[in-house]
Design a protein around this motif. Sequence first.
Motif, mmCIF file in Angstrom:
data_model
loop_
_atom_site.group_PDB
_atom_site.id
_atom_site.type_symbol
_atom_site.label_atom_id
_atom_site.label_comp_id
_atom_site.label_asym_id
_atom_site.label_seq_id
_atom_site.Cartn_x
_atom_site.Cartn_y
_atom_site.Cartn_z
ATOM 1 N N UNK A 105 -3.347 -1.877 1.100
ATOM 2 C CA UNK A 105 -2.654 -1.523 2.333
ATOM 3 C C UNK A 105 -2.632 -2.751 3.230
ATOM 4 N N UNK A 106 -1.447 -3.086 3.708
ATOM 5 C CA UNK A 106 -1.275 -4.197 4.655
ATOM 6 C C UNK A 106 -0.865 -3.570 5.980
ATOM 7 N N UNK A 107 -1.703 -3.749 7.006
ATOM 8 C CA UNK A 107 -1.428 -3.198 8.331
ATOM 9 C C UNK A 107 -1.099 -4.337 9.291
ATOM 10 N N UNK A 108 0.044 -4.224 9.958
ATOM 11 C CA UNK A 108 0.479 -5.248 10.887
ATOM 12 C C UNK A 108 0.020 -4.885 12.295
ATOM 13 N N UNK A 109 -0.629 -5.843 12.959
ATOM 14 C CA UNK A 109 -1.187 -5.640 14.287
ATOM 15 C C UNK A 109 -0.227 -6.132 15.361
ATOM 16 N N UNK A 110 -0.440 -5.658 16.575
ATOM 17 C CA UNK A 110 0.443 -6.028 17.688
ATOM 18 C C UNK A 110 0.304 -7.492 18.111
ATOM 19 N N UNK A 111 -0.776 -8.155 17.692
ATOM 20 C CA UNK A 111 -0.987 -9.563 18.060
ATOM 21 C C UNK A 111 -0.481 -10.521 16.970
ATOM 22 N N UNK A 112 0.462 -10.056 16.145
ATOM 23 C CA UNK A 112 1.084 -10.853 15.074
ATOM 24 C C UNK A 112 0.118 -11.236 13.961
ATOM 25 N N UNK A 113 -0.969 -10.503 13.812
ATOM 26 C CA UNK A 113 -1.873 -10.689 12.680
ATOM 27 C C UNK A 113 -1.735 -9.462 11.776
ATOM 28 N N UNK A 114 -2.435 -9.474 10.665
ATOM 29 C CA UNK A 114 -2.421 -8.327 9.771
ATOM 30 C C UNK A 114 -3.772 -8.166 9.102
ATOM 31 N N UNK A 115 -4.060 -6.954 8.674
ATOM 32 C CA UNK A 115 -5.287 -6.634 7.959
ATOM 33 C C UNK A 115 -4.904 -6.166 6.555
ATOM 34 N N UNK A 116 -5.705 -6.542 5.575
ATOM 35 C CA UNK A 116 -5.481 -6.126 4.194
ATOM 36 C C UNK A 116 -6.681 -5.303 3.744
ATOM 37 N N UNK A 117 -6.408 -4.113 3.217
ATOM 38 C CA UNK A 117 -7.454 -3.207 2.753
ATOM 39 C C UNK A 117 -7.213 -2.921 1.276
ATOM 40 N N UNK A 118 -8.223 -3.179 0.449
ATOM 41 C CA UNK A 118 -8.133 -2.919 -0.980
ATOM 42 C C UNK A 118 -9.042 -1.752 -1.337
ATOM 43 N N UNK A 119 -8.567 -0.905 -2.250
ATOM 44 C CA UNK A 119 -9.408 0.184 -2.729
ATOM 45 C C UNK A 119 -9.028 0.533 -4.160
ATOM 46 N N UNK A 120 -9.966 1.173 -4.828
ATOM 47 C CA UNK A 120 -9.771 1.603 -6.201
ATOM 48 C C UNK A 120 -9.541 3.111 -6.182
ATOM 49 N N UNK A 121 -8.535 3.581 -6.878
ATOM 50 C CA UNK A 121 -8.248 5.003 -6.918
ATOM 51 C C UNK A 121 -9.106 5.672 -7.978
ATOM 52 N N UNK A 122 -9.553 6.878 -7.679
ATOM 53 C CA UNK A 122 -10.343 7.646 -8.637
ATOM 54 C C UNK A 122 -9.431 8.218 -9.709
ATOM 55 N N UNK A 123 -9.857 8.131 -10.957
ATOM 56 C CA UNK A 123 -9.094 8.764 -12.033
ATOM 57 C C UNK A 123 -9.368 10.249 -12.018
ATOM 58 N N UNK A 124 -8.320 11.032 -12.238
ATOM 59 C CA UNK A 124 -8.481 12.488 -12.219
ATOM 60 C C UNK A 124 -8.387 13.045 -13.604
#
Length: 51
Positions: free
Chosen positions: A32-51
């Motif tokens: 997930x790439x989230x864009x912030x109001x101060x022209x920066x961004x955060x990147x969040x990585x995660x592993x999905x659970x297998x069902x």
Amino acid sequence: MDIIKNINNKTVCYVDKEKKSVEIVKKGLKTIIQFNSDDTYDVIHSKLDKK
């Protein structure tokens, strides 16, 4: 959330205009790439659970 597809009609990513984010899911991993109001961004990585 809007779905973005490539020319082969395959889903590439999801765009959430309200959260100002892009979500990419591939091979059991989610980025997930989230864009912030101060022209920066955060990147969040995660592993999905297998069902």
